[in-house]
Scaffold this active site. Structure first.
Site, PDB file in Angstrom:
ATOM      1  N   ARG A  34       0.826  -1.211   0.000  1.00  0.00           N
ATOM      2  CA  ARG A  34       0.000   0.000   0.000  1.00  0.00           C
ATOM      3  C   ARG A  34       0.865   1.267   0.000  1.00  0.00           C
ATOM      4  O   ARG A  34       0.453   2.301  -0.523  1.00  0.00           O
ATOM      5  CB  ARG A  34      -0.941  -0.004   1.198  1.00  0.00           C
ATOM      6  CG  ARG A  34      -2.133  -0.913   0.952  1.00  0.00           C
ATOM      7  CD  ARG A  34      -3.099  -0.901   2.106  1.00  0.00           C
ATOM      8  NE  ARG A  34      -4.374  -1.486   1.705  1.00  0.00           N
ATOM      9  CZ  ARG A  34      -5.297  -1.928   2.544  1.00  0.00           C
ATOM     10  NH1 ARG A  34      -5.091  -1.855   3.845  1.00  0.00           N
ATOM     11  NH2 ARG A  34      -6.421  -2.440   2.091  1.00  0.00           N
ATOM     12  N   LYS A 199     -13.973 -12.346   6.395  1.00  0.00           N
ATOM     13  CA  LYS A 199     -15.035 -11.364   6.665  1.00  0.00           C
ATOM     14  C   LYS A 199     -16.279 -11.762   5.891  1.00  0.00           C
ATOM     15  O   LYS A 199     -16.692 -11.089   4.932  1.00  0.00           O
ATOM     16  CB  LYS A 199     -14.570  -9.973   6.252  1.00  0.00           C
ATOM     17  CG  LYS A 199     -13.429  -9.431   7.104  1.00  0.00           C
ATOM     18  CD  LYS A 199     -13.146  -8.008   6.685  1.00  0.00           C
ATOM     19  CE  LYS A 199     -11.774  -7.554   7.100  1.00  0.00           C
ATOM     20  NZ  LYS A 199     -11.261  -6.498   6.205  1.00  0.00           N
ATOM     21  N   GLY A 357      -7.013  -6.636   1.241  1.00  0.00           N
ATOM     22  CA  GLY A 357      -5.710  -6.398   1.865  1.00  0.00           C
ATOM     23  C   GLY A 357      -4.941  -7.687   2.076  1.00  0.00           C
ATOM     24  O   GLY A 357      -3.762  -7.789   1.716  1.00  0.00           O
ATOM     25  N   GLY A 381     -12.640  -4.060   0.843  1.00  0.00           N
ATOM     26  CA  GLY A 381     -14.020  -3.618   1.061  1.00  0.00           C
ATOM     27  C   GLY A 381     -14.457  -2.620   0.002  1.00  0.00           C
ATOM     28  O   GLY A 381     -15.582  -2.688  -0.506  1.00  0.00           O
TER      29      GLY A 381
HETATM   30  P1  ADP Z   1      -9.117  -9.766   2.442  1.00  0.00           P
HETATM   31  O1  ADP Z   1      -8.309  -8.908   3.392  1.00  0.00           O
HETATM   32  O2  ADP Z   1      -8.319 -10.261   1.297  1.00  0.00           O
HETATM   33  O3  ADP Z   1     -10.389  -9.097   2.051  1.00  0.00           O
HETATM   34  P2  ADP Z   1     -10.259 -11.206   4.674  1.00  0.00           P
HETATM   35  O4  ADP Z   1      -9.787 -10.124   5.572  1.00  0.00           O
HETATM   36  O5  ADP Z   1     -11.722 -11.386   4.525  1.00  0.00           O
HETATM   37  O6  ADP Z   1      -9.558 -11.082   3.238  1.00  0.00           O
HETATM   38  O7  ADP Z   1      -9.717 -12.611   5.156  1.00  0.00           O
HETATM   39  C1  ADP Z   1      -8.359 -12.881   5.339  1.00  0.00           C
HETATM   40  C2  ADP Z   1      -8.187 -13.864   6.454  1.00  0.00           C
HETATM   41  O8  ADP Z   1      -9.000 -14.997   6.261  1.00  0.00           O
HETATM   42  C3  ADP Z   1      -6.772 -14.379   6.583  1.00  0.00           C
HETATM   43  O9  ADP Z   1      -6.201 -13.857   7.760  1.00  0.00           O
HETATM   44  C4  ADP Z   1      -6.948 -15.900   6.652  1.00  0.00           C
HETATM   45  O10 ADP Z   1      -6.159 -16.495   7.659  1.00  0.00           O
HETATM   46  C5  ADP Z   1      -8.421 -16.041   6.980  1.00  0.00           C
HETATM   47  N1  ADP Z   1      -8.987 -17.335   6.584  1.00  0.00           N
HETATM   48  C6  ADP Z   1      -8.998 -17.899   5.360  1.00  0.00           C
HETATM   49  N2  ADP Z   1      -9.573 -19.106   5.385  1.00  0.00           N
HETATM   50  C7  ADP Z   1      -9.960 -19.323   6.657  1.00  0.00           C
HETATM   51  C8  ADP Z   1     -10.603 -20.417   7.325  1.00  0.00           C
HETATM   52  N3  ADP Z   1     -10.967 -21.512   6.668  1.00  0.00           N
HETATM   53  N4  ADP Z   1     -10.845 -20.286   8.643  1.00  0.00           N
HETATM   54  C9  ADP Z   1     -10.469 -19.177   9.310  1.00  0.00           C
HETATM   55  N5  ADP Z   1      -9.858 -18.113   8.728  1.00  0.00           N
HETATM   56  C10 ADP Z   1      -9.606 -18.194   7.427  1.00  0.00           C
HETATM   57 MG    MG Z   2      -8.471  -8.514   5.483  1.00  0.00          MG
END
Ligand code: ADP
Ligand code: MG
Length: 400
Positions: A34, A199, A357, A381
């Site tokens: 970033r 999320k 992120g 988001g």
């Molecule tokens: P992004 O930041 O790309 O939008 P999120 O913040 O929604 O993604 O999710 C990222 C997190 O999701 C990571 O820290 C990862 O460890 C977690 N994650 C992925 N799969 C699982 C799972 N099966 N159970 C728990 N956490 C998970």
């Molecule tokens: Mg995230």
């Protein structure tokens, strides 16, 4: 939307609202994507003789100073990337900020401390937010919005401040919006969407709109278990958004009606305990079919058959939008699913957009070459809400 080129910045104090919300391990920046993404905008302003005042949030402090969320490490890294000193103000609108900005010469850069150390930044009260925006406005003559990762937030520095100063969009926002526009207007088909991450409730909303645009939707990460549960399977102690089961069932039904291919994991890696992300000590896990998750275990990554299946669903894609890791990629034993999707994108000829992120950080941390992707977005988001068709306060503010 005006761009930086439309502003006469020489000798002026230019407030740059950036998104420097980088992942930290203590005070070590684990992914500086970033910072690098906004650096060209700052460099351009420097070159044109502006006095650049950069501001950002970091993490979720509770409206008061909290040293674990200090931007001090970011100031140092930004200085290295720009190849010039970055003065750091130890507050946001206090004495240090005023003195630091007053000391700026033409072509010099300062970074303010975390915007969210002030309750006014995120306040739901319009007057409180506006009062904070007025304090920020006193530090600058012009405003450049370039914090794409925060444009979906109705926050003082994102929404209220641009109304108080002549403003323009920075190059990062211009690029991000251009790419997302492409995803909503003319996509090369098949258009494949991969959704995962943790999320879950934030991310389900986008499926509603994607059911009208995408040809295929692949589900992984923590999101998969709400779908598997909705189909009547045991998900053990996996991440679950039980209240979203009716929504998810509706999506599955609509996908069938409209001919959108919905793909869920066929196997998963399960364990009775969440891995230690600090020590990264080897995990104890097993691979099971997605409909055979033991009641006392949780799914932590997509399994090998699912990785192959998803790679095959991505191989012929014309366009891919990917948001959310396929597993707990921070631990090497559960990074394989995320790496498999990243590899499939690198190998395909599709125009691929990675949003989120953690997803963007995962691609880099797992060692993939960023240039092999069409676009790595700095906003998770924000990009999802754009694709949902929502109005984004930070973009609306820049249009006016
Ligand atoms: P992004 O930041 O790309 O939008 P999120 O913040 O929604 O993604 O999710 C990222 C997190 O999701 C990571 O820290 C990862 O460890 C977690 N994650 C992925 N799969 C699982 C799972 N099966 N159970 C728990 N956490 C998970
Ligand atoms: Mg995230």
């Amino acid at each position: 939307m005006k761009t930086i080129e439309d502003l006469d910045v020489a000798g002026k104090r230019v407030f740059v609202r950036a998104d420097l919300n980088v992942p930290l391990d203590g005070s070590t920046i684990t992914d500086d994507g970033r910072i690098r993404a906004v650096a060209p905008t700052i460099a351009k302003l420097v070159e044109r003789g502006a006095r650049v005042v950069v501001a950002s949030h970091l993490g979720r402090p509770k409206g008061a100073p909290d040293p674990q969320f200090s931007l001090a490490p970011v100031a140092a890294r930004l200085g290295e990337i720009l190849g010039r000193p970055v003065a750091f103000a130890t507050d946001t609108v206090g004495e240090s900020a005023a003195a630091t900005v007053a000391a700026l010469g033409d072509g010099e850069v300062a970074l303010l401390e975390n915007l969210r150390f002030n309750a006014g930044e995120t306040s739901k009260d319009d007057a409180e937010r506006k009062a904070f925006a007025e304090q920020l406005a006193a530090l600058a003559d012009l405003y450049v919005g370039d914090g794409f990762g925060a444009v979906h937030r109705k926050h003082a520095s994102v929404f209220d401040l641009p109304a108080l100063l002549p403003h323009a969009a920075g190059d990062l926002i211009a690029t991000e919006v251009g790419v997302l526009k492409k995803l909503t207007e003319d996509v090369a088909r098949p258009y494949v969407v991969v959704l995962g991450g943790a999320k879950v409730s934030d991310k389900l909303g986008v499926i509603d709109n994607l059911l009208k645009k995408a040809d295929r939707i692949l589900i992984g990460g923590g999101m998969a278990y709400t779908f598997l549960k909705a189909q009547g399977h045991e998900v053990g102690i996996s991440l679950l958004q039980a209240d979203q089961i009716p929504t998810v069932l509706d999506y599955l039904k609509r996908a069938e009606e409209t001919g959108v291919e919905f793909v869920l994991p066929v196997d998963v890696l399960v364990s009775s305990e969440f891995p230690d992300l600090k020590t990264k000590a080897p995990a104890t896990f097993s691979t099971v079919d997605a409909d055979k998750i033991p009641a006392d275990e949780e799914g932590l990554d997509i399994g090998p058959r699912t990785r192959e299946l998803y790679a095959s669903k991505l191989a012929d894609a014309g366009t891919v939008f990917w948001n959310g890791p396929m597993g707990v990629f921070e631990h090497p034993d559960y990074a394989g699913g995320t790496a498999a999707v990243a590899r499939a994108l690198v190998d395909s000829d599709a125009f691929s957009v990675v949003g989120g992120g953690d997803s963007a950080a995962a691609v880099r941390i797992l060692g993939f070459d960023e240039t092999k992707f069409g676009h790595i977005s700095t906003g998770g988001g924000a990009s999802l809400e754009y694709l949902e068709g929502k109005q984004l306060p930070g973009l609306t503010a820049l249009e006016g």
